[in-house]
Design an enzyme around this catalytic site. Sequence first.
Site, mmCIF file in Angstrom:
data_model
loop_
_atom_site.group_PDB
_atom_site.id
_atom_site.type_symbol
_atom_site.label_atom_id
_atom_site.label_comp_id
_atom_site.label_asym_id
_atom_site.label_seq_id
_atom_site.Cartn_x
_atom_site.Cartn_y
_atom_site.Cartn_z
ATOM 1 N N ASN A 72 -21.182 72.335 39.821
ATOM 2 C CA ASN A 72 -20.892 72.800 41.490
ATOM 3 C C ASN A 72 -22.003 72.366 42.193
ATOM 4 O OD1 ASN A 72 -19.407 74.401 43.483
ATOM 5 N ND2 ASN A 72 -21.289 75.111 43.431
ATOM 6 N N TYR A 73 -23.325 72.474 41.973
ATOM 7 C CA TYR A 73 -24.519 72.310 42.425
ATOM 8 C C TYR A 73 -24.191 70.645 42.755
ATOM 9 C CZ TYR A 73 -29.388 70.618 43.126
ATOM 10 O OH TYR A 73 -30.507 70.304 43.570
ATOM 11 N N MET A 74 -24.207 69.617 41.853
ATOM 12 C CA MET A 74 -24.039 68.520 41.980
ATOM 13 C C MET A 74 -22.917 68.109 43.025
ATOM 14 S SD MET A 74 -26.617 67.116 40.462
ATOM 15 C CE MET A 74 -26.445 65.640 40.615
ATOM 16 N N LYS A 77 -24.025 69.126 46.611
ATOM 17 C CA LYS A 77 -25.060 68.012 46.901
ATOM 18 C C LYS A 77 -24.375 66.765 47.519
ATOM 19 C CE LYS A 77 -29.279 70.239 46.788
ATOM 20 N NZ LYS A 77 -30.012 70.306 47.797
#
Length: 161
Positions: A72-74, A77
């Site tokens: 999810n972070y990637m 971003k």
Amino acid sequence: MDTLARSMAGSDVVVFTAGAGGAGVDVTNAIDGRGLELAVDAARQAGVRRFLLVSAFPEAGRNKAMGEGFENYMTVKKRADVYLAATDLDWVILRPGTLKDAAGTGRVTAGPAIAYGDIPRADVAATLVALVEQPQLRRTIIELTEGDQPVDAAIAALAHA
């Protein structure tokens, strides 16, 4: 957003380094995603033309079991990068490798596409300072890892390429 825009008014550049730091999907979405969008919109409203974003190296965590939160972070971003790049601002997206808490060396490898690696946080900060001092460097993505070239020289070389 109005309050943030008023706080930015008169600035030469916005440097966005905020991140959720693994605090969970909802916090990541709020800070790394919507927070970036609000900061970009506020900068535009305030008339700040230059925007530097610390993002994520695309190869971060690959070939490792990183879990749903990291994926999810990637994704967030990448969406943030796309949001900023779609604006008329003079942006630079800085994608450091894996951040280390070790002392900085003042030496980096920087370019539009480089091999993945680590980098001390202090060298990322020094690179941001160098980017602020090179306003002609704009509308570009820079990947960054520890390396052999002094920070100022690495950024100056990119600015004059």
